[in-house]
Design a protein around this motif. Structure first.
Motif, short mmCIF file in Angstrom:
data_model
loop_
_atom_site.label_atom_id
_atom_site.label_comp_id
_atom_site.label_asym_id
_atom_site.label_seq_id
_atom_site.Cartn_x
_atom_site.Cartn_y
_atom_site.Cartn_z
N PHE A 90 -16.82 -4.60 -11.97
CA PHE A 90 -16.22 -5.86 -12.42
C PHE A 90 -15.21 -5.57 -13.51
CE2 PHE A 90 -15.97 -9.41 -15.39
CZ PHE A 90 -15.69 -10.47 -14.54
N PRO A 91 -14.02 -6.16 -13.51
CA PRO A 91 -13.55 -7.21 -12.60
C PRO A 91 -12.63 -6.71 -11.49
CG PRO A 91 -12.12 -7.14 -14.52
CD PRO A 91 -13.13 -6.03 -14.70
N TYR A 92 -12.42 -5.39 -11.40
CA TYR A 92 -11.39 -4.89 -10.49
C TYR A 92 -11.90 -4.57 -9.09
CZ TYR A 92 -9.23 -3.95 -15.03
OH TYR A 92 -8.74 -4.06 -16.30
N GLY A 93 -13.17 -4.25 -8.98
CA GLY A 93 -13.72 -3.66 -7.77
C GLY A 93 -14.14 -2.23 -8.08
N SER A 94 -14.79 -1.59 -7.14
CA SER A 94 -15.34 -0.25 -7.37
C SER A 94 -14.27 0.82 -7.14
CB SER A 94 -16.52 -0.02 -6.43
OG SER A 94 -17.08 1.26 -6.65
N TYR A 95 -14.08 1.69 -8.14
CA TYR A 95 -13.07 2.73 -8.05
C TYR A 95 -13.51 3.93 -8.87
CZ TYR A 95 -11.71 1.03 -12.70
OH TYR A 95 -11.71 0.66 -14.02
N THR A 96 -12.88 5.07 -8.62
CA THR A 96 -13.14 6.29 -9.39
C THR A 96 -11.82 6.96 -9.73
OG1 THR A 96 -13.38 7.53 -7.31
CG2 THR A 96 -15.40 6.73 -8.37
N TYR A 97 -11.79 7.59 -10.90
CA TYR A 97 -10.61 8.34 -11.33
C TYR A 97 -10.73 9.80 -10.90
CZ TYR A 97 -9.06 4.54 -14.39
OH TYR A 97 -8.61 3.35 -14.87
N SER A 98 -9.59 10.43 -10.66
CA SER A 98 -9.60 11.87 -10.37
C SER A 98 -9.52 12.65 -11.67
CB SER A 98 -8.40 12.23 -9.49
OG SER A 98 -7.19 12.25 -10.24
N ASP A 180 -2.45 -1.56 1.87
CA ASP A 180 -3.81 -1.43 2.39
C ASP A 180 -4.67 -0.46 1.61
OD1 ASP A 180 -2.62 0.94 3.08
OD2 ASP A 180 -2.86 0.71 5.25
N THR A 181 -4.20 -0.04 0.42
CA THR A 181 -4.98 0.92 -0.37
C THR A 181 -5.53 0.33 -1.66
OG1 THR A 181 -2.92 1.68 -1.44
CG2 THR A 181 -3.66 2.89 0.52
N VAL A 182 -5.18 -0.92 -1.97
CA VAL A 182 -5.59 -1.55 -3.22
C VAL A 182 -6.16 -2.93 -2.92
CG1 VAL A 182 -4.87 -2.28 -5.52
CG2 VAL A 182 -3.74 -0.32 -4.43
N PRO A 183 -7.40 -3.22 -3.33
CA PRO A 183 -8.00 -4.51 -2.97
C PRO A 183 -7.47 -5.67 -3.79
CG PRO A 183 -9.50 -3.27 -4.37
CD PRO A 183 -8.33 -2.36 -4.09
N LEU A 184 -7.63 -6.87 -3.25
CA LEU A 184 -7.26 -8.08 -3.98
C LEU A 184 -8.06 -8.24 -5.26
CD1 LEU A 184 -6.78 -10.70 -1.13
CD2 LEU A 184 -5.03 -9.88 -2.72
N THR A 185 -9.28 -7.70 -5.28
CA THR A 185 -10.07 -7.79 -6.51
C THR A 185 -9.36 -7.13 -7.68
OG1 THR A 185 -11.28 -5.82 -5.76
CG2 THR A 185 -12.32 -7.96 -5.39
N ASN A 186 -8.56 -6.10 -7.40
CA ASN A 186 -7.82 -5.45 -8.48
C ASN A 186 -6.81 -6.40 -9.11
OD1 ASN A 186 -6.88 -3.04 -10.00
ND2 ASN A 186 -5.02 -3.37 -8.82
N LEU A 187 -6.12 -7.18 -8.27
CA LEU A 187 -5.16 -8.15 -8.79
C LEU A 187 -5.88 -9.21 -9.63
CD1 LEU A 187 -2.33 -9.34 -8.94
CD2 LEU A 187 -2.74 -10.43 -6.72
N ALA A 188 -7.02 -9.68 -9.14
CA ALA A 188 -7.79 -10.67 -9.90
C ALA A 188 -8.25 -10.08 -11.23
CB ALA A 188 -9.00 -11.13 -9.08
N GLY A 189 -8.66 -8.82 -11.21
CA GLY A 189 -9.09 -8.17 -12.45
C GLY A 189 -7.97 -8.02 -13.45
N TRP A 190 -6.78 -7.67 -12.96
CA TRP A 190 -5.63 -7.55 -13.86
C TRP A 190 -5.23 -8.88 -14.46
CZ3 TRP A 190 -3.32 -3.71 -16.31
CH2 TRP A 190 -3.56 -2.41 -15.88
N LEU A 191 -5.35 -9.94 -13.67
CA LEU A 191 -5.04 -11.27 -14.21
C LEU A 191 -6.03 -11.63 -15.32
CD1 LEU A 191 -4.18 -13.18 -10.92
CD2 LEU A 191 -2.61 -12.74 -12.83
#
Length: 269
Positions: A90-98, A180-191
């Motif tokens: 939360f709030p972007y969605g599940s992600y990992t850094y390299s 197609d590589t970035v979810p809409l949840t990321n946009l919501a999280g940035w907002l």
């Protein structure tokens, strides 16, 4: 706390943001022309120069206290949001850094707060300009527009960073059409993150900034424009990211129209 009315920054200080903006543009131009470790070095350079431009311009134009506010508030907010995001999704969605992004704090690479710094201050400045004709509820309008600009900038940049392998989304769909590589949840999280950060900046800059500003805002706005429209050009012509290229243009057009309308109205005032 405000600075003395009418005090202008010295000529060398005023030129510093412009020099950093020019260096940022030149470095960004080199990004699509590089590969591998050289591209990673260019990415680091872009973020470091962009962060220096934001903090340096805030200090030159509004005073050292405002420069410190921009640095500390943006860095702290970014670490909190990114650390929570990594731990919970939360709030972007599940992600990992390299590992390419280097050392971390609470799992957050040091490069990430610098990227927030590069993006946040120009977004607030553009929102300030776009909402200057708002008669009522100007602060909420400014914060909302700044958050929207902040999030829109990421619409262009995030697919580029995913392509470079700097982070990966566990569930990249549903997403914006063409990306197609970035979810809409990321946009919501940035907002959401943008609303929080811009609310803090708006209050604290108002309390610390010199009035009137000691220098113009052209340099960071140039950086914002180039990183969006120049980024879109690079995505279309060199990086094989046509979807984010189109979104960059689509998101920039309303801003350009609004600025053109303001420019036409200005002489009548």
């Amino acid at each position: 706390m405000t600075g003395p009315a009418g005090v202008r920054a010295t000529a060398p200080a005023v030129l510093l943001p412009w020099a950093l903006a020019a260096l940022l543009v030149l470095t960004a131009i080199s990004y699509p022309l590089t590969t591998g470790s050289a591209r990673t070095m260019v990415s680091w350079a872009i973020v470091l120069i962009g962060a220096a431009l934001s903090v340096g311009h805030a200090a030159v134009s509004r005073g050292a206290a405002t420069g410190a506010v921009v640095l500390l508030v943006t860095a702290a907010t970014s670490v909190v949001f990114e650390a929570v995001g990594l731990a919970t999704g939360f709030p972007y969605g599940s992600y990992t850094y390299s590992d390419d992004l280097g050392p971390t704090l609470l799992g957050v690479p040091f490069l990430v707060p610098l990227a927030w710094l590069m993006m946040a201050w120009p977004s607030w400045l553009l929102a300030r300009r776009l909402t200057r004709d708002v008669r009522t509820a100007r602060r909420p309008a400014r914060v909302a527009v700044a958050a929207a600009v902040f999030a829109a900038w990421d619409v262009v940049l995030d697919p580029q960073m995913v392509q470079a392998g700097y982070w990966t989304w566990a569930h990249p769909r549903p997403s914006l059409p063409g990306i197609d590589t970035v979810p809409l949840t990321n946009l919501a999280g940035w907002l959401l993150a943008g609303l929080v950060l811009m609310s803090l900046l708006d209050v604290l800059v108002d309390r610390t900034a010199a009035r009137p500003p000691r220098a113009g805002d052209g340099a960071p706005l140039l950086a914002l424009g180039w990183m969006t429209l120049g980024g879109a050009l690079a995505h279309a012509g060199w990086l094989d990211l046509p979807g984010s290229a189109v979104w960059g243009v689509v998101l920039a057009v309303p801003v350009l129209v609004a600025l053109a309308v303001q420019a036409r109205r200005a002489p009548a005032r």
